[in-house]
Scaffold this motif. Sequence first.
Motif, short mmCIF file in Angstrom:
data_model
loop_
_atom_site.label_atom_id
_atom_site.label_comp_id
_atom_site.label_asym_id
_atom_site.label_seq_id
_atom_site.Cartn_x
_atom_site.Cartn_y
_atom_site.Cartn_z
N ASP A 11 0.80 -1.24 0.00
CA ASP A 11 0.00 0.00 0.00
C ASP A 11 0.83 1.28 0.00
O ASP A 11 0.28 2.37 0.11
CB ASP A 11 -1.02 0.03 1.15
N THR A 12 2.16 1.17 -0.13
CA THR A 12 3.00 2.35 -0.30
C THR A 12 2.58 3.06 -1.58
O THR A 12 2.27 2.42 -2.59
CB THR A 12 4.48 1.95 -0.40
N LEU A 13 2.57 4.39 -1.55
CA LEU A 13 2.29 5.17 -2.75
C LEU A 13 3.61 5.59 -3.38
O LEU A 13 4.49 6.12 -2.69
CB LEU A 13 1.44 6.40 -2.41
N VAL A 14 3.74 5.33 -4.68
CA VAL A 14 4.94 5.69 -5.43
C VAL A 14 4.54 6.74 -6.45
O VAL A 14 3.71 6.49 -7.33
CB VAL A 14 5.54 4.45 -6.15
N ASN A 15 5.09 7.95 -6.29
CA ASN A 15 4.81 9.04 -7.21
C ASN A 15 5.89 9.07 -8.28
O ASN A 15 7.08 9.14 -7.97
CB ASN A 15 4.80 10.38 -6.46
N LEU A 16 5.45 9.01 -9.54
CA LEU A 16 6.36 9.08 -10.68
C LEU A 16 6.12 10.41 -11.37
O LEU A 16 5.02 10.66 -11.87
CB LEU A 16 6.11 7.93 -11.66
N GLY A 17 7.14 11.27 -11.40
CA GLY A 17 6.96 12.58 -11.99
C GLY A 17 5.96 13.40 -11.19
O GLY A 17 5.78 13.19 -9.99
N SER A 18 5.26 14.29 -11.86
CA SER A 18 4.34 15.20 -11.17
C SER A 18 2.89 14.73 -11.20
O SER A 18 2.04 15.33 -10.55
CB SER A 18 4.43 16.60 -11.80
N VAL A 54 0.52 8.34 -9.70
CA VAL A 54 0.62 7.75 -8.38
C VAL A 54 0.29 6.26 -8.52
O VAL A 54 -0.78 5.89 -9.03
CB VAL A 54 -0.35 8.40 -7.37
N LEU A 55 1.21 5.41 -8.05
CA LEU A 55 1.02 3.97 -8.04
C LEU A 55 0.85 3.51 -6.60
O LEU A 55 1.41 4.11 -5.68
CB LEU A 55 2.23 3.25 -8.64
N LYS A 56 0.08 2.44 -6.42
CA LYS A 56 -0.08 1.84 -5.10
C LYS A 56 0.53 0.44 -5.16
O LYS A 56 0.11 -0.39 -5.97
CB LYS A 56 -1.55 1.77 -4.71
N VAL A 57 1.51 0.18 -4.31
CA VAL A 57 2.23 -1.09 -4.30
C VAL A 57 1.30 -2.20 -3.80
O VAL A 57 0.68 -2.08 -2.75
CB VAL A 57 3.50 -1.01 -3.43
N THR A 58 1.23 -3.30 -4.58
CA THR A 58 0.36 -4.42 -4.22
C THR A 58 1.13 -5.64 -3.76
O THR A 58 0.59 -6.46 -3.01
CB THR A 58 -0.53 -4.82 -5.41
N GLY A 59 2.37 -5.82 -4.21
CA GLY A 59 3.12 -7.00 -3.79
C GLY A 59 4.36 -7.22 -4.62
O GLY A 59 4.76 -6.38 -5.43
N LEU A 60 4.95 -8.39 -4.42
CA LEU A 60 6.18 -8.79 -5.10
C LEU A 60 5.88 -9.52 -6.40
O LEU A 60 4.91 -10.28 -6.48
CB LEU A 60 6.98 -9.73 -4.21
N ARG A 61 6.73 -9.33 -7.37
CA ARG A 61 6.67 -10.14 -8.57
C ARG A 61 7.21 -11.52 -8.21
O ARG A 61 8.27 -11.64 -7.60
CB ARG A 61 7.51 -9.56 -9.69
N ASN A 62 6.49 -12.53 -8.59
CA ASN A 62 6.96 -13.89 -8.38
C ASN A 62 7.71 -14.32 -9.63
O ASN A 62 7.13 -14.42 -10.70
CB ASN A 62 5.77 -14.83 -8.13
N ILE A 71 8.24 8.68 -2.51
CA ILE A 71 7.60 7.55 -1.84
C ILE A 71 6.81 8.06 -0.64
O ILE A 71 7.30 8.90 0.13
CB ILE A 71 8.68 6.55 -1.33
N LYS A 72 5.58 7.52 -0.47
CA LYS A 72 4.78 7.82 0.72
C LYS A 72 4.43 6.49 1.38
O LYS A 72 3.62 5.72 0.86
CB LYS A 72 3.52 8.60 0.37
N ILE A 73 5.07 6.23 2.51
CA ILE A 73 4.86 4.99 3.26
C ILE A 73 3.51 5.09 3.98
O ILE A 73 3.20 6.12 4.57
CB ILE A 73 6.01 4.78 4.28
N PRO A 74 2.71 4.01 3.97
CA PRO A 74 1.41 4.05 4.65
C PRO A 74 1.60 4.05 6.17
O PRO A 74 2.68 3.70 6.67
CB PRO A 74 0.73 2.76 4.18
N PRO A 75 0.55 4.41 6.90
CA PRO A 75 0.65 4.38 8.36
C PRO A 75 0.86 2.96 8.87
O PRO A 75 0.47 1.99 8.22
CB PRO A 75 -0.69 4.94 8.84
N LYS A 130 2.29 -3.68 6.25
CA LYS A 130 2.05 -5.02 5.75
C LYS A 130 3.21 -5.38 4.83
O LYS A 130 3.47 -4.69 3.85
CB LYS A 130 0.73 -5.07 4.98
N ALA A 131 3.88 -6.49 5.14
CA ALA A 131 5.01 -6.92 4.31
C ALA A 131 4.51 -7.32 2.92
O ALA A 131 3.38 -7.77 2.75
CB ALA A 131 5.68 -8.12 4.97
N LEU A 132 5.38 -7.13 1.94
CA LEU A 132 5.04 -7.52 0.58
C LEU A 132 5.01 -9.04 0.46
O LEU A 132 5.90 -9.72 0.97
CB LEU A 132 6.06 -6.96 -0.41
#
Length: 178
Positions: free
Chosen positions: A98-105, A108-116, A165-169, A173-175
């Motif tokens: 659930d980390t938010l990743v800002n690319l450019g201006s 905004v992406l929301k991290v869902t997990g690891l690539r297997n 990067i904006k880390i959630p509160p 939750k681990a990826l």
Amino acid sequence: MKVVSLSRDSEHRFSKETCDSLVFVKGLGIEGDAHCGVTVKHRSRVKADPTQPNLRQVHLVHSELIPELQNSGFKVEAGIICENVLTEGVDLLSLPRDTLVNLGSQVVLKVTGLRNPCAQLDNYQSGLTKAVLDRDEDGNLVRKAGIMAVVKEGGIVKVGDSISIKIPPEPHKALERV
């Protein structure tokens, strides 16, 4: 922290073509990429349940992995391991879900997990799957092939754009693999 490469492919091939910019579409993914859509597009997941949500709209990989693999004898470069965004200076694997990743201006992406990592890595070059897997000091499996995300806010991203990067509160939750 910045974007060092961008890639997409309209078909389900192992590698993606690099480009100077990408259009990210809210709730769908990357315009013109085979994994763009509300429901899952990854072939093995479609086979299991084509109605499940697409948590793998965007694949991010830390650029620091490329020279590590090259130093181990693998012929890899941007776009080869199917990533959409190659980052520099971001410890992607340590981000919580659930980390938010800002690319450019705009984007905004929301991290869902690891690539297997999948067998396609070995189909490209023997031993590559093992090379993107490791063990931590406690013996736990570490997947180094990047992270997956969904598009929360769309827009255009160009090579060289900054990343924040904006880390959630807490509690974080681990990826896990998605």
